[in-house]
Design a protein around this motif. Structure first.
Motif, PDB file in Angstrom:
ATOM      1  N   GLY A 104      52.149  35.670  47.489  1.00 28.58           N
ATOM      2  CA  GLY A 104      52.164  34.177  47.493  1.00 28.58           C
ATOM      3  C   GLY A 104      53.035  33.638  46.799  1.00 28.58           C
ATOM      4  O   GLY A 104      53.495  34.208  45.846  1.00 28.58           O
ATOM      5  N   ARG A 105      53.335  32.313  46.997  1.00 25.00           N
ATOM      6  CA  ARG A 105      54.025  31.392  46.094  1.00 25.00           C
ATOM      7  C   ARG A 105      53.213  31.050  44.862  1.00 25.00           C
ATOM      8  O   ARG A 105      52.044  30.732  45.229  1.00 25.00           O
ATOM      9  CB  ARG A 105      54.974  30.369  46.598  1.00 25.00           C
ATOM     10  N   VAL A 106      54.087  30.860  43.823  1.00 27.48           N
ATOM     11  CA  VAL A 106      53.455  30.214  42.411  1.00 27.48           C
ATOM     12  C   VAL A 106      54.307  29.092  42.136  1.00 27.48           C
ATOM     13  O   VAL A 106      55.571  28.939  42.847  1.00 27.48           O
ATOM     14  CB  VAL A 106      53.205  31.090  41.359  1.00 27.48           C
ATOM     15  N   PHE A 107      53.779  28.192  41.333  1.00 32.67           N
ATOM     16  CA  PHE A 107      54.387  26.909  41.082  1.00 32.67           C
ATOM     17  C   PHE A 107      55.022  26.820  39.524  1.00 32.67           C
ATOM     18  O   PHE A 107      53.759  26.821  38.730  1.00 32.67           O
ATOM     19  CB  PHE A 107      53.685  25.904  41.587  1.00 32.67           C
ATOM     20  N   GLN A 119      59.302  27.559  43.110  1.00 31.50           N
ATOM     21  CA  GLN A 119      58.183  28.110  43.831  1.00 31.50           C
ATOM     22  C   GLN A 119      58.446  29.525  44.105  1.00 31.50           C
ATOM     23  O   GLN A 119      58.727  29.980  45.243  1.00 31.50           O
ATOM     24  CB  GLN A 119      58.014  27.497  45.036  1.00 31.50           C
ATOM     25  N   PRO A 120      58.698  30.517  43.151  1.00 31.66           N
ATOM     26  CA  PRO A 120      59.120  32.027  43.436  1.00 31.66           C
ATOM     27  C   PRO A 120      57.593  32.659  44.238  1.00 31.66           C
ATOM     28  O   PRO A 120      56.395  32.370  43.859  1.00 31.66           O
ATOM     29  CB  PRO A 120      59.252  32.404  41.953  1.00 31.66           C
ATOM     30  N   TRP A 121      58.274  33.694  44.791  1.00 30.86           N
ATOM     31  CA  TRP A 121      57.133  34.395  45.128  1.00 30.86           C
ATOM     32  C   TRP A 121      56.511  35.614  44.415  1.00 30.86           C
ATOM     33  O   TRP A 121      57.484  36.247  43.377  1.00 30.86           O
ATOM     34  CB  TRP A 121      57.731  35.433  46.661  1.00 30.86           C
ATOM     35  N   HIS A 122      55.338  35.967  44.305  1.00 34.09           N
ATOM     36  CA  HIS A 122      54.802  37.065  43.399  1.00 34.09           C
ATOM     37  C   HIS A 122      53.994  37.845  44.222  1.00 34.09           C
ATOM     38  O   HIS A 122      53.505  37.594  45.379  1.00 34.09           O
ATOM     39  CB  HIS A 122      53.808  36.464  42.259  1.00 34.09           C
ATOM     40  N   LEU A 123      53.862  39.085  43.702  1.00 35.64           N
ATOM     41  CA  LEU A 123      52.929  40.193  44.259  1.00 35.64           C
ATOM     42  C   LEU A 123      51.969  40.609  43.340  1.00 35.64           C
ATOM     43  O   LEU A 123      52.222  40.901  42.185  1.00 35.64           O
ATOM     44  CB  LEU A 123      53.779  41.353  44.756  1.00 35.64           C
ATOM     45  N   ILE A 124      50.743  40.708  43.888  1.00 35.59           N
ATOM     46  CA  ILE A 124      49.616  41.018  42.777  1.00 35.59           C
ATOM     47  C   ILE A 124      48.790  42.317  43.463  1.00 35.59           C
ATOM     48  O   ILE A 124      48.418  42.278  44.738  1.00 35.59           O
ATOM     49  CB  ILE A 124      48.700  39.937  42.439  1.00 35.59           C
ATOM     50  N   LEU A 125      48.532  43.235  42.689  1.00 33.90           N
ATOM     51  CA  LEU A 125      47.669  44.255  43.313  1.00 33.90           C
ATOM     52  C   LEU A 125      46.304  44.425  42.415  1.00 33.90           C
ATOM     53  O   LEU A 125      46.590  44.455  41.031  1.00 33.90           O
ATOM     54  CB  LEU A 125      48.314  45.552  43.360  1.00 33.90           C
ATOM     55  N   ALA A 126      45.410  44.647  43.067  1.00 33.04           N
ATOM     56  CA  ALA A 126      44.217  45.120  42.218  1.00 33.04           C
ATOM     57  C   ALA A 126      43.232  46.145  42.630  1.00 33.04           C
ATOM     58  O   ALA A 126      43.084  46.443  44.165  1.00 33.04           O
ATOM     59  CB  ALA A 126      43.164  43.853  42.244  1.00 33.04           C
ATOM     60  N   SER A 127      42.841  46.967  41.870  1.00 37.73           N
ATOM     61  CA  SER A 127      42.353  48.333  42.486  1.00 37.73           C
ATOM     62  C   SER A 127      41.003  48.722  41.468  1.00 37.73           C
ATOM     63  O   SER A 127      41.129  48.410  40.121  1.00 37.73           O
ATOM     64  CB  SER A 127      43.183  49.580  42.541  1.00 37.73           C
ATOM     65  N   PHE A 128      40.133  49.368  42.152  1.00 39.17           N
ATOM     66  CA  PHE A 128      39.004  49.970  41.344  1.00 39.17           C
ATOM     67  C   PHE A 128      38.592  51.212  41.963  1.00 39.17           C
ATOM     68  O   PHE A 128      38.367  51.281  43.185  1.00 39.17           O
ATOM     69  CB  PHE A 128      37.605  48.773  41.515  1.00 39.17           C
ATOM     70  N   GLU A 129      38.747  52.322  41.229  1.00 42.57           N
ATOM     71  CA  GLU A 129      38.437  53.559  41.737  1.00 42.57           C
ATOM     72  C   GLU A 129      36.915  54.064  40.749  1.00 42.57           C
ATOM     73  O   GLU A 129      37.062  54.103  39.637  1.00 42.57           O
ATOM     74  CB  GLU A 129      39.602  54.479  41.215  1.00 42.57           C
ATOM     75  N   PRO A 130      36.153  54.580  41.514  1.00 45.34           N
ATOM     76  CA  PRO A 130      35.028  54.936  40.781  1.00 45.34           C
ATOM     77  C   PRO A 130      35.341  56.189  39.971  1.00 45.34           C
ATOM     78  O   PRO A 130      34.406  56.405  38.817  1.00 45.34           O
ATOM     79  CB  PRO A 130      33.937  55.426  41.998  1.00 45.34           C
ATOM     80  N   THR A 131      36.275  56.831  40.169  1.00 44.20           N
ATOM     81  CA  THR A 131      36.624  58.096  39.288  1.00 44.20           C
ATOM     82  C   THR A 131      37.381  57.697  37.972  1.00 44.20           C
ATOM     83  O   THR A 131      37.591  58.453  37.113  1.00 44.20           O
ATOM     84  CB  THR A 131      37.567  59.009  40.262  1.00 44.20           C
ATOM     85  N   GLY A 132      37.567  56.497  37.931  1.00 44.80           N
ATOM     86  CA  GLY A 132      38.271  55.853  36.556  1.00 44.80           C
ATOM     87  C   GLY A 132      39.624  56.026  36.904  1.00 44.80           C
ATOM     88  O   GLY A 132      40.524  55.809  35.758  1.00 44.80           O
TER      89      GLY A 132
END
Length: 756
Positions: A581-584, A604-617
């Motif tokens: 998505g774009r940020v400002f 208004q550049p484009w950004h990429l964000i990733l989020a992860s949760f793994e039960p194994t740590g």
């Protein structure tokens, strides 16, 4: 909107070869969409006027009567429960086989001969609702009383009530842009143009005024009221309207009220121009003021509802108070009542936008406001008020025009002139239509055309010049629809086929999305509006939500909110989310604020964000590994910023200036089939998938593809498939078996893998 065929014939004589349904089809093909055509007489076929000659009690039911009803050629006995049934009464009698609606609620169904409590009934004396006919004098649990009619027994009911009419129902959405079509006269004008038959233009009725009363009109807001006409009528006697007028209003869906109000409503249906009548005796003086409402001013409308007016609401007032919500509804204090003897009759042109906004704010949409919202022709106001005066003079004996016809018209609109190039229009229609026919069509529609082909000057008629026909392109539709869309040949347009321009930055975003979704990540979409966190956010001038009055400078806050919510609902299950998505940013960007402006919108550049949760740590390793995988696929170097959160990891990447650098080339399909083998192993927790694939590929160049199809992290179990292929020949099973043995041995020696 409902159109009466009988009223249409007051303005136009349809060609004899056209039935009502053919007229409806003509309208649909050329002008508006017709939803339904109802023949009122056909629906009432078999229902006649009956005369009750004898009434006696039912032998087996206290609340029922036996009635003998004369229907002309014969008399029939029926069972009836109408509480108002009496001898000498004329009723609406439905014969066996006639279509009726039981108690006005069920669907139409044929009436059958029945035996009720042991007595045969050969028809039915109907209530108005059972025939879907409005009846102002209806009695609860009673039947329709037609005693006032002069019709003889046996007369068809449609004939007796003047319901020998056909109602054409038009879809309102198809005339939203056509203010001239909200009345019968406008529809008739269209049909006259289509059929090339004369239109019976209404005569400009002469008003002979006695000038006993000096009516004054003052428009304080000419921006919102373009024209206001008024006249005082005296010598009135409020009563029921003639039957013909009541029936016409009822058939068009309007409830008859009294002769004065009915005339204003009928003229509105005829011409599309709303009118209103004020009781002169209830006004402070014969002075009408068109103004904006005062702060905290209140008005009780004729429906009994009190409205707190806003400062941009246009009202009609006398010298003391508001007496009407302009163009929407009159006030209760000046309403016509049974004692009214003199009125101020109003016909005006109000601003469409102001009426629409006021109706919305006051939650009050009416037949009048719906029409004013479309931008009516100011010329219609005079035509309608003269017609209303004429009608009242005809149906109310002794009416006097006690004042001049006051016409306050601050500024008439300049006519719209358009320069039309005939060859240009012909090219866009895509058919061979002569210049003379084009000019003829425009003139039939009321346009004035001067000059000679190829360039002519077209003057738009006043009834089409109110936000309808405003530019030369509008004339294309006018010619096309009257000429007939069905006459225009169907041809494919000719144009050069060229590949679209490549956008390497957009291609990168599409590839990232494809790779992440293919790897099992879920894309999220969040709003760009956030609350202030860092103080660096750009503030909105008109926020939808005051709690989110800023533009996001980063995707972090949005992702954190979504990630924490999903983590709570997912329990201990893995979570993998991403957003593009774009940020400002508060510095100058690449887009101008408006066309030809040197001032630029924020960056208004484009950004990429990733989020992860793994039960194994392994959350960090999953995010980092995915970023490296995207880099390899796209041929770019990403610079993520990591953040630990809620047992997981988040990485945000600025994509500004990055584009897809990988070059894709055509590769022919292999002639020889590949061989697939599956392998399932258990690995120690510190061994990565990248290590496994690296070692496996080293075993043979014939391994062209390695793909995971099952992972069981709790047990360290991993299952994947290997594809073997030789471009010049078909592989033998023995060759593949030997390579597989080497793969297994290597994984066992290097990583202590256990084959399942």
């Amino acid at each position: 909107m409902k159109i009466s065929y009988n009223i249409l014939k007051n303005f136009i004589e349809p060609p004899k070869e056209y039935s009502a349904k053919e007229i409806a089809n003509t309208l649909t093909m050329h002008t508006v969409e017709v939803e339904e055509v109802v023949d009122l007489a056909e629906r009432l076929k078999g229902t006649v006027v009956g005369l009750v000659t004898k009434v006696k009690d039912h032998p087996k039911a206290d609340k029922l009567k036996l009635a003998t009803i004369d229907i002309g050629k014969k008399s029939l006995e029926v069972v009836c429960g109408g509480v108002n049934l009496r001898e000498g009464m004329k009723v609406a009698f439905a014969q066996v086989g006639t279509q009726v609606r039981w108690h006005g609620e069920a669907d139409w169904a044929p009436l059958e001969k029945a035996t009720i409590r042991g007595v045969a009934s050969e028809g039915m004396a109907c209530a108005a609702e059972e025939l879907d006919i409005p009846d102002e004098a209806a009695v609860e649990h009673g039947i329709m009383n037609l005693t006032q009619l002069e019709a003889e027994p046996g007369t068809p009911l449609a004939e007796a009530l003047g319901l020998q009419d056909i109602i054409i129902e038009v879809d309102n959405k198809s005339i939203t842009h056509r203010p001239d079509l909200w009345g019968h006269f406008g529809i008739a004008r269209e049909l006259a143009a289509i059929w090339q038959v004369p239109l019976k233009n209404p005569e400009n009725v002469s008003i002979q005024s006695q000038q006993d009363i000096k009516l004054q009109v003052k428009i304080n807001e000419p921006k919102y009221c373009r024209r206001y006409l008024g006249i005082v009528l005296t010598g009135l006697r409020v009563a029921s309207s003639p039957v013909w007028l009541q029936q016409r209003l009822s058939s068009l869906g309007m409830r008859p009220i009294n002769n004065i109000v009915d005339v204003t409503n009928y003229v509105m249906l005829e011409y599309g121009q709303p009118l209103h009548a004020f009781d002169l005796s209830k006004l402070a003086s014969p002075e009408i003021i068109v103004r904006l409402a005062k702060r905290n001013e209140k008005l009780v409308t004729i429906d009994g509802v009190e409205h707190k007016l806003e400062s941009d609401n246009l009202i009609i007032a006398d010298i003391k108070q508001a007496v009407a919500l302009a163009g929407i509804m009159g006030g209760e204090a000046s309403e016509v009542s049974a004692n009214t003897e003199s009125i101020v009759l109003e016909s005006a042109t109000f601003d469409a936008i102001n009426i629409r906004q006021t109706a919305g704010k006051q939650s009050l949409r009416t037949e009048a406001s719906v029409r004013f919202e479309k931008s009516l022709d100011p010329g219609l106001a005079e035509l309608a008020i003269r017609r209303a005066v004429e009608l009242m003079s005809q149906i109310i004996p002794g009416v006097k025009m006690a004042s001049e016809l006051v016409d306050d018209y601050p500024e008439s609109a300049e006519p719209i002139n358009l320069m039309l190039n005939i060859p240009w229009l012909q090219a866009r229609l895509g058919c061979d239509i002569s210049s003379s026919e084009i000019i003829n069509i425009l003139e039939r529609l009321g346009f004035s055309v001067s000059g000679s082909s190829p360039d002519v000057s077209v003057t738009v008629p006043s009834w089409r010049a109110t936000r309808d026909i405003t530019r030369v392109e509008d004339l294309i539709e006018e010619v096309a629809r009257i000429y007939g869309y069905n006459k225009i040949p169907i041809t494919l347009p000719k144009f050069a086929i060229a590949p679209p321009d490549k956008d390497a930055e957009q291609d990168l975003r599409w590839l990232i999305r494809e790779v992440l979704v293919g790897a099992g990540w879920t894309e999220t979409l969040s709003t760009s509006f956030v609350g202030s966190v860092s103080g660096e956010e750009l503030e909105l001038v008109n926020p939808v939500d005051k709690a989110r009055a800023f533009l996001r400078p980063s995707l972090l806050a949005s992702m954190v909110e979504q990630f924490e919510y999903i983590r709570r609902s997912a329990g201990n299950r893995p979570v993998k989310l991403f957003e593009l998505g774009r940020v400002f940013i508060n510095d100058s960007g690449q887009y101008p604020i408006k066309a030809k402006s040197k001032e630029m919108l924020p960056n208004q550049p484009w950004h990429l964000i990733l989020a992860s949760f793994e039960p194994t740590g392994n959350s960090f390793r999953v995010v980092k590994g995915m970023i490296e995988f995207v880099e390899a696929k796209a041929g770019v170097k990403l610079n993520p910023t990591y953040k630990e959160l809620a047992g997981g990891f988040i990485a945000e990447i600025d994509l500004d200036g990055l584009s897809l650098s990988a070059v894709y080339q055509y590769k022919a399909l292999q002639k020889y089939p590949g061989v697939e083998r599956d392998l399932s192993i258990i690995l120690p927790p510190d061994v990565s998938w990248e290590q496994v694939t690296t070692e496996v590929r080293k075993q043979s160049p014939l391994i062209v593809k390695i793909e995971v199809f099952d992972v069981y992290p709790e047990k360290g179990s991993l299952a994947f498939s290997l594809t073997f292929q030789e471009p010049s020949r078909t592989l033998k099973s023995e060759e593949v078996n030997d390579i597989m043995a080497e793969v297994v041995k290597t994984l066992q020696d290097k990583f202590k893998a256990i084959v399942r």
